[in-house]
Design an enzyme around this catalytic site. Sequence first.
Site, PDB file in Angstrom:
ATOM      1  N   GLN A  17       4.570  54.606  10.981  1.00 53.94           N
ATOM      2  CA  GLN A  17       3.800  54.688  12.221  1.00 53.94           C
ATOM      3  C   GLN A  17       3.292  56.077  12.609  1.00 53.94           C
ATOM      4  O   GLN A  17       2.142  56.227  13.025  1.00 53.94           O
ATOM      5  CB  GLN A  17       4.649  54.138  13.390  1.00 53.94           C
ATOM      6  CG  GLN A  17       3.869  54.065  14.683  1.00 53.94           C
ATOM      7  CD  GLN A  17       4.662  53.575  15.881  1.00 53.94           C
ATOM      8  OE1 GLN A  17       4.259  53.780  17.004  1.00 53.94           O
ATOM      9  NE2 GLN A  17       5.778  52.912  15.676  1.00 53.94           N
ATOM     10  N   GLU A 139      11.639  56.343  14.888  1.00 59.57           N
ATOM     11  CA  GLU A 139      11.328  56.425  16.326  1.00 59.57           C
ATOM     12  C   GLU A 139      12.523  56.684  17.240  1.00 59.57           C
ATOM     13  O   GLU A 139      12.589  57.674  17.966  1.00 59.57           O
ATOM     14  CB  GLU A 139      10.641  55.118  16.742  1.00 59.57           C
ATOM     15  CG  GLU A 139      10.441  54.929  18.225  1.00 59.57           C
ATOM     16  CD  GLU A 139       9.398  55.869  18.805  1.00 59.57           C
ATOM     17  OE1 GLU A 139       8.318  55.981  18.239  1.00 59.57           O
ATOM     18  OE2 GLU A 139       9.682  56.486  19.844  1.00 59.57           O
ATOM     19  N   ASP A 168       7.131  58.280  17.382  1.00 60.11           N
ATOM     20  CA  ASP A 168       6.173  58.059  16.289  1.00 60.11           C
ATOM     21  C   ASP A 168       4.741  58.335  16.724  1.00 60.11           C
ATOM     22  O   ASP A 168       4.095  59.268  16.270  1.00 60.11           O
ATOM     23  CB  ASP A 168       6.275  56.610  15.796  1.00 60.11           C
ATOM     24  CG  ASP A 168       7.459  56.414  14.863  1.00 60.11           C
ATOM     25  OD1 ASP A 168       7.949  57.402  14.303  1.00 60.11           O
ATOM     26  OD2 ASP A 168       7.897  55.263  14.694  1.00 60.11           O
ATOM     27  N   GLY A 247       8.227  63.282  39.898  1.00 61.22           N
ATOM     28  CA  GLY A 247       7.651  64.396  40.638  1.00 61.22           C
ATOM     29  C   GLY A 247       8.245  64.543  42.022  1.00 61.22           C
ATOM     30  O   GLY A 247       9.325  64.053  42.317  1.00 61.22           O
ATOM     31  N   GLY A 248       7.515  65.196  42.873  1.00 61.64           N
ATOM     32  CA  GLY A 248       8.010  65.454  44.223  1.00 61.64           C
ATOM     33  C   GLY A 248       7.748  64.314  45.199  1.00 61.64           C
ATOM     34  O   GLY A 248       8.121  64.403  46.364  1.00 61.64           O
TER      35      GLY A 248
HETATM   36  C1  LIG Z   1      10.030  57.278   7.564  1.00 56.81           C
HETATM   37  C2  LIG Z   1      11.064  57.584   6.493  1.00 56.81           C
HETATM   38  C3  LIG Z   1      12.463  57.543   7.093  1.00 56.81           C
HETATM   39  C4  LIG Z   1      10.916  56.534   5.406  1.00 56.81           C
HETATM   40  O1  LIG Z   1      11.782  56.815   4.345  1.00 56.81           O
HETATM   41  P1  LIG Z   1      11.591  56.089   2.938  1.00 56.81           P
HETATM   42  O2  LIG Z   1      11.072  54.710   3.129  1.00 56.81           O
HETATM   43  O3  LIG Z   1      12.828  56.237   2.169  1.00 56.81           O
HETATM   44  O4  LIG Z   1      10.361  56.859   2.314  1.00 56.81           O
HETATM   45  P2  LIG Z   1      10.299  58.358   1.767  1.00 56.81           P
HETATM   46  O5  LIG Z   1       9.341  59.108   2.566  1.00 56.81           O
HETATM   47  O6  LIG Z   1      11.626  58.936   1.509  1.00 56.81           O
HETATM   48  O7  LIG Z   1       9.784  58.008   0.301  1.00 56.81           O
HETATM   49  C5  LIG Z   1       8.786  58.208  -0.281  1.00 56.81           C
HETATM   50  C6  LIG Z   1       9.114  58.039  -1.773  1.00 56.81           C
HETATM   51  O8  LIG Z   1       8.059  57.271  -2.267  1.00 56.81           O
HETATM   52  C7  LIG Z   1       7.364  58.038  -3.210  1.00 56.81           C
HETATM   53  N1  LIG Z   1       5.948  57.724  -3.123  1.00 56.81           N
HETATM   54  C8  LIG Z   1       5.170  57.658  -2.024  1.00 56.81           C
HETATM   55  N2  LIG Z   1       3.911  57.362  -2.348  1.00 56.81           N
HETATM   56  C9  LIG Z   1       3.884  57.216  -3.668  1.00 56.81           C
HETATM   57  C10 LIG Z   1       2.874  56.883  -4.592  1.00 56.81           C
HETATM   58  N3  LIG Z   1       1.635  56.646  -4.212  1.00 56.81           N
HETATM   59  N4  LIG Z   1       3.212  56.807  -5.878  1.00 56.81           N
HETATM   60  C11 LIG Z   1       4.472  57.050  -6.299  1.00 56.81           C
HETATM   61  N5  LIG Z   1       5.474  57.370  -5.470  1.00 56.81           N
HETATM   62  C12 LIG Z   1       5.181  57.440  -4.170  1.00 56.81           C
HETATM   63  C13 LIG Z   1       7.622  59.472  -2.810  1.00 56.81           C
HETATM   64  O9  LIG Z   1       7.381  60.352  -3.859  1.00 56.81           O
HETATM   65  C14 LIG Z   1       9.093  59.404  -2.439  1.00 56.81           C
HETATM   66  O10 LIG Z   1       9.896  59.395  -3.591  1.00 56.81           O
HETATM   67  P3  LIG Z   1      11.199  60.363  -3.787  1.00 56.81           P
HETATM   68  O11 LIG Z   1      12.166  59.958  -2.742  1.00 56.81           O
HETATM   69  O12 LIG Z   1      11.649  60.023  -5.186  1.00 56.81           O
HETATM   70  O13 LIG Z   1      10.776  61.757  -3.633  1.00 56.81           O
HETATM   71  C15 LIG Z   1      10.797  58.994   5.899  1.00 56.81           C
HETATM   72  O14 LIG Z   1       9.572  58.975   5.222  1.00 56.81           O
HETATM   73  C16 LIG Z   1      10.775  60.118   6.921  1.00 56.81           C
HETATM   74  O15 LIG Z   1      11.800  60.573   7.415  1.00 56.81           O
HETATM   75  N6  LIG Z   1       9.578  60.611   7.251  1.00 56.81           N
HETATM   76  C17 LIG Z   1       9.404  61.729   8.146  1.00 56.81           C
HETATM   77  C18 LIG Z   1       9.593  61.338   9.573  1.00 56.81           C
HETATM   78  C19 LIG Z   1       8.720  60.208   9.998  1.00 56.81           C
HETATM   79  O16 LIG Z   1       7.529  60.241   9.895  1.00 56.81           O
HETATM   80  N7  LIG Z   1       9.363  59.202  10.555  1.00 56.81           N
HETATM   81  C20 LIG Z   1       8.692  58.182  11.307  1.00 56.81           C
HETATM   82  C21 LIG Z   1       8.159  57.120  10.508  1.00 56.81           C
HETATM   83  S1  LIG Z   1       7.246  56.103  11.598  1.00 56.81           S
END
Ligand SMILES: CC(C)(COP(=O)(O)OP(=O)(O)OC[C@H]1O[C@@H](n2cnc3c(N)ncnc32)[C@H](O)[C@@H]1OP(=O)(O)O)[C@@H](O)C(=O)NCCC(=O)NCCS
Length: 415
Positions: A17, A139, A168, A247-248
């Site tokens: 998001q 979030e 988010d 607020g106030g």
């Molecule tokens: C949201 C979140 C918790 C999700 O975690 P997740 O589902 O495990 O996803 P990640 O971001 O860790 O994973 C991405 C993985 O997919 C891989 N990936 C993404 N796009 C890719 C693509 N096109 N091709 C190949 N690999 C891809 C990445 O390289 C990564 O791999 P790695 O862990 O081996 O390095 C995390 O991305 C995060 O903390 N983001 C920052 C904060 C944030 O935006 N949070 C709010 C989300 S609404």
Amino acid sequence: MSKALEGVRILDFTHVQSGPTCTQLLAWFGADVIKVERAGAGDITREQLRDIPDVDSLYFTMLNHNKRSVTIDTKNPEGKQVLETLIQKCDVLVENFAPGALDRMGFTWERIQELNPRMIVASVKGFGPGPYEDCKVYENVAQCAGGAASTTGFDDGPPVVTGAQIGDSGTGLHLALGIVTALYQRTQTGRGQKVLAAMQDGVLNLCRVKLRDQQRLERTGTMKEYPQYPNGEFGEAVPRAGNASGGGQPGWILKCKGWETDPNAYIYFITQAPVWAKICNVIGKEEWATDPNYATPAARLPHLKDIFAEIERWTMTKTKFEAMQILNKYDIPCGPILSMKEIAEEPSLRKTGTIVEVDHPTRGKYLTVGNPIKLSDSPTEVKRSPLLGEHTDEVMAELGYSPAQISALRTAGAI
Ligand SMILES: CC(C)(COP(=O)(O)OP(=O)(O)OC[C@H]1O[C@@H](n2cnc3c(N)ncnc32)[C@H](O)[C@@H]1OP(=O)(O)O)[C@@H](O)C(=O)NCCC(=O)NCCS
């Protein structure tokens, strides 16, 4: 008519998001947003909270309007090369992967700078540098770590998160501002830069008034506009203030006619000082306008609970809309508690493009929230979200790949 960000090309590496909120805004302002997704799966939200089997969810469609979708496997060496070409051709890379994911892919800040020194690299992370910088964040984690949860809810209950996605979508908004600011600075410097919006920081920015209150509390030991005030029950930290106005001008949520069966038959009522006499007239307590116990804002503070109880006796005789109509006649600030159903059906929001009906090839018609920011010279036209990989060939051709090369890359699993 031209759009404000026409000519700006965004490599959109966002998912879920926070990041998609940001790039959707940029797309609405006219940027060409190329969303890079993993082949076969795509943004995880495509399949989350689905209401129709095998169709992109509303979660996805409502956060990814006006974008193009390409599928690239960035862990495939040839896919990586395609991504390098994209980096060279784009102005901004936006990402919200978990900390370190972009580096692990081989796209460090230094590498990106080598490929394109004008590139702006914009990231959402859960936390800025510090003890939690490596944490994955969603979030509600941000709402809790940014100070919103500890200050939301009622004093006698646990911390509460809000339905507004301040962690988010709020951080996505902050990031979008950082990006356009960096684009503006680039017109002077010719250089890109890193833009970081940490979710904890974004939430805290929106909770600024609560840090204000923390310091007031430490200095004076009390805060007169808080519901805790008459009994003096303050601890060391800013307490949860229920529905008190920040607020106030004291405010509270009051029952309206029908509250017994309708969970949203309520109104927010503000006892704004300049209209106090009118409030007294409306609720039939004319004597309060001159009674020294009620006539001034300071005198009223210890009685706010009783005052709102008295006002509620009046609001309970009216529907929230009837109350609005009467109170607005006297300039008394108030607002109905609107349900999502009421908002979805509100004609004025449809008229301004804040609520928009969009048609989608597999889902059919659905409602979405349009661009809340209206520019007179850059009107927003909300276009449906892309299907997974819908624009891969189109974008590859624009990058200079021939049909034969595209086909070879597809065979290699790079795209
Ligand atoms: C949201 C979140 C918790 C999700 O975690 P997740 O589902 O495990 O996803 P990640 O971001 O860790 O994973 C991405 C993985 O997919 C891989 N990936 C993404 N796009 C890719 C693509 N096109 N091709 C190949 N690999 C891809 C990445 O390289 C990564 O791999 P790695 O862990 O081996 O390095 C995390 O991305 C995060 O903390 N983001 C920052 C904060 C944030 O935006 N949070 C709010 C989300 S609404």
